[in-house]
Write a protein that holds these residues in place. Structure first.
Motif, short mmCIF file in Angstrom:
data_model
loop_
_atom_site.label_atom_id
_atom_site.label_comp_id
_atom_site.label_asym_id
_atom_site.label_seq_id
_atom_site.Cartn_x
_atom_site.Cartn_y
_atom_site.Cartn_z
N LEU A 1 39.52 19.68 54.70
CA LEU A 1 40.92 18.74 54.48
C LEU A 1 41.45 17.43 53.29
CD1 LEU A 1 40.91 17.53 58.00
CD2 LEU A 1 42.37 19.73 57.03
N THR B 1 44.72 18.39 51.02
CA THR B 1 46.45 17.38 50.69
C THR B 1 46.66 16.91 50.17
OG1 THR B 1 44.75 16.16 53.01
CG2 THR B 1 46.73 14.99 51.50
N THR C 1 48.86 19.97 49.11
CA THR C 1 49.73 20.43 50.46
C THR C 1 51.55 19.68 50.18
OG1 THR C 1 48.37 20.88 51.71
CG2 THR C 1 50.37 20.81 52.27
N SER D 1 53.28 26.62 54.84
CA SER D 1 52.20 26.52 55.57
C SER D 1 52.24 27.60 57.31
CB SER D 1 51.69 25.27 56.61
OG SER D 1 52.42 23.86 55.34
N THR E 1 44.66 24.90 51.16
CA THR E 1 46.00 24.12 51.73
C THR E 1 45.36 23.81 53.33
OG1 THR E 1 47.45 25.73 52.07
CG2 THR E 1 47.99 25.08 50.07
N TRP E 2 46.51 22.69 53.75
CA TRP E 2 46.16 22.95 55.11
C TRP E 2 46.43 24.38 56.62
CZ3 TRP E 2 49.70 18.13 55.37
CH2 TRP E 2 49.20 16.81 54.89
N PRO F 1 43.70 20.38 60.48
CA PRO F 1 44.75 20.67 59.56
C PRO F 1 45.72 21.10 60.67
CG PRO F 1 43.21 22.43 59.43
CD PRO F 1 42.79 21.25 60.71
N LEU G 1 47.22 17.32 60.79
CA LEU G 1 47.86 16.66 59.11
C LEU G 1 49.21 17.03 59.22
CD1 LEU G 1 45.07 16.48 57.39
CD2 LEU G 1 45.75 14.14 57.99
N LEU G 2 49.35 18.72 59.27
CA LEU G 2 50.49 18.57 59.19
C LEU G 2 51.83 18.66 60.33
CD1 LEU G 2 52.23 20.93 57.53
CD2 LEU G 2 52.22 22.79 58.88
#
Length: 269
Positions: free
Chosen positions: A61, A65, A68, A202, A216-217, A240, A243-244
């Motif tokens: 992660l 970050t 992303t 994403s 990436t996430w 993830p 976070l998104l």
């Protein structure tokens, strides 16, 4: 705290954190290698558990970050700049060039953006640069008409007309008058485009259509799909995704505040 500092402390802080993570990754301080600790649940050894390759989810992660965020911000900057540049040509150039730009915008918007993204992503499995180009090419046209409407309104103000009557060119007017007037709109477009770029990149990664080496996430969520039959999806998919969701919530809030701000009293989408 001065207004300028309040507006820029968050992006500047995020940039510093991203640079710090990148340097830590380059220096080998963040170990994301495979190990024998496969699908270990969250605990003291691995705070967010491990995946099917024995890689630490928390480290993944942290490393995903910057990629992303930088991809979303760079895409937003490029699409907003292209949109405002095209809008300037529409408003300030002659009828031929203005009409040609509008026809190009119409042609780009006729084709469904997601269909183009899915098609090219499936063909080339884009990495960072090619994904950035795909998002910019398919996203710049959405804001041209909004920016053109604001530019046309600002161009009719007395200070602009007076400067033009005194012989000032449009470049001079842009530098000394329009740039300040367009700054609130640029902020709104940036926030909106960051959100769109994060969602699209994403989504493509989640579908497995990007380069598998691009961490990436979205790619982390995609790798969690193989563990839906087991309980491991809880610690592989939710971090993830959270976070998104946080990024989308923050950008949505920032965009809403920008629209409600006194800095843009005459602008509404």
């Amino acid at each position: 705290m001065p207004l300028v500092l309040r507006q820029w402390w968050l992006p500047a802080g995020v940039m510093v954190v991203c640079l710090g993570i990148w340097f830590a990754g380059q220096a080998g301080l963040l170990d994301y290698r495979s190990s024998r600790d496969v699908l270990i649940a969250p605990g003291s050894a691995h705070w967010l558990g491990t995946n099917e390759l024995g890689q630490d989810v928390l480290t993944g992660l942290i490393l995903a970050t910057p990629t992303t965020l930088v991809l979303a911000v760079a895409t937003a900057m490029a699409t907003s700049t292209l949109a405002i540049g095209a809008a300037s040509l529409v408003v300030f150039s002659g009828p031929f060039l203005s009409g040609m730009v509008l026809r190009i915008v119409d042609a780009v918007q006729v084709v469904p953006t997601m269909l183009v993204l899915l098609l090219f992503a499936a063909l080339i499995n884009p990495g960072f640069l090619s994904l950035f180009l795909l998002l910019v090419i398919t996203g710049w046209s959405d804001d041209v008409r909004v920016a053109a409407a604001v530019l046309r309104r600002e161009g009719q103000r007395e200070n602009i007309q007076y400067a033009r009557a005194m012989g000032a060119g449009w470049l001079y007017c842009w530098r000394w008058h329009l740039f300040a007037a367009m700054r609130p709109l640029c902020g709104v477009l940036m926030v909106q485009n960051i959100r769109q770029a994060a969602l699209k990149s994403s989504g493509l990664a989640f579908l497995g259509l990007t380069d598998p080496r691009l961490l990436t996430w979205g790619s982390m969520m995609q790798s969690a799909m193989d563990q839906l039959y087991s309980g491991a999806w809880v610690w592989l998919l939710l971090p993830p995704a959270a976070l998104l969701s946080l990024l989308l919530h923050v950008t949505l809030t920032m965009g809403d505040r920008s629209l409600r701000s006194d800095a843009v009293p005459e602008f509404s989408l």
